[in-house]
Design an enzyme around this catalytic site. Structure first.
Site, PDB file in Angstrom:
ATOM      1  N   ARG A 160       0.791  -1.222   0.000  1.00  0.00           N
ATOM      2  CA  ARG A 160       0.000   0.000   0.000  1.00  0.00           C
ATOM      3  C   ARG A 160       0.826   1.276   0.000  1.00  0.00           C
ATOM      4  O   ARG A 160       0.569   2.211  -0.755  1.00  0.00           O
ATOM      5  CB  ARG A 160      -0.897   0.092   1.255  1.00  0.00           C
ATOM      6  N   THR A 161       1.803   1.327   0.902  1.00  0.00           N
ATOM      7  CA  THR A 161       2.499   2.601   1.065  1.00  0.00           C
ATOM      8  C   THR A 161       3.238   2.964  -0.221  1.00  0.00           C
ATOM      9  O   THR A 161       3.097   4.078  -0.745  1.00  0.00           O
ATOM     10  CB  THR A 161       3.457   2.545   2.275  1.00  0.00           C
ATOM     11  N   LYS A 198      25.480  -3.967  -1.882  1.00  0.00           N
ATOM     12  CA  LYS A 198      26.945  -3.936  -2.063  1.00  0.00           C
ATOM     13  C   LYS A 198      27.624  -3.274  -0.872  1.00  0.00           C
ATOM     14  O   LYS A 198      28.836  -3.109  -0.861  1.00  0.00           O
ATOM     15  CB  LYS A 198      27.305  -3.134  -3.316  1.00  0.00           C
ATOM     16  N   ARG A 249      11.449   3.887   3.064  1.00  0.00           N
ATOM     17  CA  ARG A 249      11.134   2.954   4.163  1.00  0.00           C
ATOM     18  C   ARG A 249      12.380   2.149   4.478  1.00  0.00           C
ATOM     19  O   ARG A 249      13.084   1.700   3.570  1.00  0.00           O
ATOM     20  CB  ARG A 249      10.001   2.018   3.755  1.00  0.00           C
ATOM     21  N   HIS A 295       5.532   6.033  11.512  1.00  0.00           N
ATOM     22  CA  HIS A 295       4.988   5.881  10.153  1.00  0.00           C
ATOM     23  C   HIS A 295       4.014   7.051   9.900  1.00  0.00           C
ATOM     24  O   HIS A 295       2.808   6.883   9.860  1.00  0.00           O
ATOM     25  CB  HIS A 295       4.268   4.540  10.061  1.00  0.00           C
TER      26      HIS A 295
HETATM   27  C1  NCD Z   1       1.934  -0.877   8.176  1.00  0.00           C
HETATM   28  C2  NCD Z   1       3.432  -0.730   8.303  1.00  0.00           C
HETATM   29  O1  NCD Z   1       4.160  -0.934   7.345  1.00  0.00           O
HETATM   30  O2  NCD Z   1       3.860  -0.371   9.404  1.00  0.00           O
HETATM   31  N1  NCD Z   1       1.533  -1.100   6.856  1.00  0.00           N
HETATM   32  C3  NCD Z   1       1.260  -0.023   6.062  1.00  0.00           C
HETATM   33  O3  NCD Z   1       2.121   0.789   5.800  1.00  0.00           O
HETATM   34  N2  NCD Z   1       0.009   0.141   5.653  1.00  0.00           N
HETATM   35  C4  NCD Z   1       1.366  -1.863   9.127  1.00  0.00           C
HETATM   36  C5  NCD Z   1       1.905  -3.258   9.132  1.00  0.00           C
HETATM   37  O4  NCD Z   1       2.781  -3.613   8.340  1.00  0.00           O
HETATM   38  O5  NCD Z   1       1.411  -4.039   9.943  1.00  0.00           O
END
Ligand code: NCD
Length: 308
Positions: free
Chosen positions: A51-52, A80, A101, A129
């Site tokens: 999703r993100t 590397k 991320r 997040h």
């Molecule tokens: C979340 C995350 O990555 O922290 N997912 C997301 O970004 N929608 C929640 C999760 O992974 O449980």
């Protein structure tokens, strides 16, 4: 230059502006179709995501911009041995804004110190997040209106769940919000969140292990997945993963206008039968994530809409 590393990097009025812009985009998407023409977003995902990452990419495309990046550390020079700082210095030569991320807490913060372009933290380890929080806030606003006075239950892995930490930070700043922290003892909210955010801000909260007991008083139930990848041993994960399973029976205990949110992915913690309940807002929430990221990209790039 602005970055978004922690949700507290944005003031309450700034958050309200981003949510309002997202609502404008939802109402008139065509007005924003060229706002990011010739701009590039880099998505640097050193940890898995559906999703993100895809909502960031869809957001940039819908603003008329372009996207580059990688979706796993293995396919980048990190494999590397390149440092995050060096990767960022390079990518900021190629992109106008970066969403990143990383499994290490603090990596986006380090990146922001080396970057020539805005950095967005798209999740750092078990820490924060912030863009999920913007998604959550937009969802609550669209579903229930105002935040003030809401009782918000957070259920599941409150220890490692970075979405929970950011959401508590953000919602603590709205008047009269009360939290009910629902978790097994081993997955309680970390002490630094309880002390530095809840206690320091004099925020009302209760802790319980019982979802059933908490259910009747909640306006929002925020379910979370037990974060398998942050556990040191599998036995603990297996013991804790099914601590809470939301079913239609449990939904029957809730208020008629309560809403269920979940950042997703879900594993076992909400049965699919709950999906049909109109109070289940998690798929609408995922859609909101795209719009709020459009608003965020525009804000960090200093773009305001039509006049661009
Ligand atoms: C979340 C995350 O990555 O922290 N997912 C997301 O970004 N929608 C929640 C999760 O992974 O449980």
């Amino acid at each position: 230059m602005r970055h978004l590393i922690d949700i507290l990097d944005l003031s309450v009025p700034e958050i309200d502006d981003i949510l309002a812009l997202a609502e404008n985009i939802i109402a008139s998407p065509d007005d924003f179709a060229d706002v990011c023409r010739r701009k590039k977003l880099a998505t640097l995902f050193f940890e898995p995501s559906t999703r993100t990452r895809l909502s960031f990419e869809a957001a940039m495309y819908e603003l008329g911009g372009n996207v580059l990046g990688f979706s796993e550390a293995q396919s980048s020079s990190a494999s590397k041995g390149e440092s995050v700082s060096d990767t960022i210095r390079i990518v900021s030569c190629y992109a106008d804004i970066i969403a990143m991320r990383h499994p290490k807490e603090g990596a986006p913060m380090v990146a922001s110190m080396k970057s020539g372009v805005p950095i967005i933290n798209a999740g750092d380890g078990g820490h924060n997040h912030p863009t999920q929080t913007l998604t959550d806030l937009l969802t609550i606003r669209r579903e229930l209106g105002d935040f003030s006075g809401l009782t918000v239950g957070l259920c599941g892995d409150l220890k490692f769940g970075r979405t929970v930490h950011s959401l508590i930070g953000a919602m603590s700043r709205y008047a009269g919000v009360k939290f009910v922290l629902i978790s097994p003892d081993e997955l309680r909210l970390p002490e630094y969140n309880r002390k530095e955010v809840l206690d320091a801000g004099n925020i009302a909260y209760a802790e319980t292990a019982s979802l059933e007991e908490a259910m009747p008083e909640l306006d929002v139930l925020y379910m979370t997945r037990v974060q398998k990848e942050r556990f040191f041993n599998e036995a603990d994960y297996l013991r804790l993963r099914d601590s809470y399973i939301l079913t239609p029976d449990k939904m029957a205990l809730a208020k008629k206008d309560m809403r269920v949110l979940h950042p997703l992915p879900r594993v076992n913690e909400i049965t699919v039968a709950v999906d049909e309940d109109p109070r289940a807002a998690y798929f609408r929430q995922a859609l909101n994530g795209k719009y709020v990221r459009m608003a965020l990209i525009m804000t960090l790039l200093g773009l305001t809409g039509k006049e661009n």
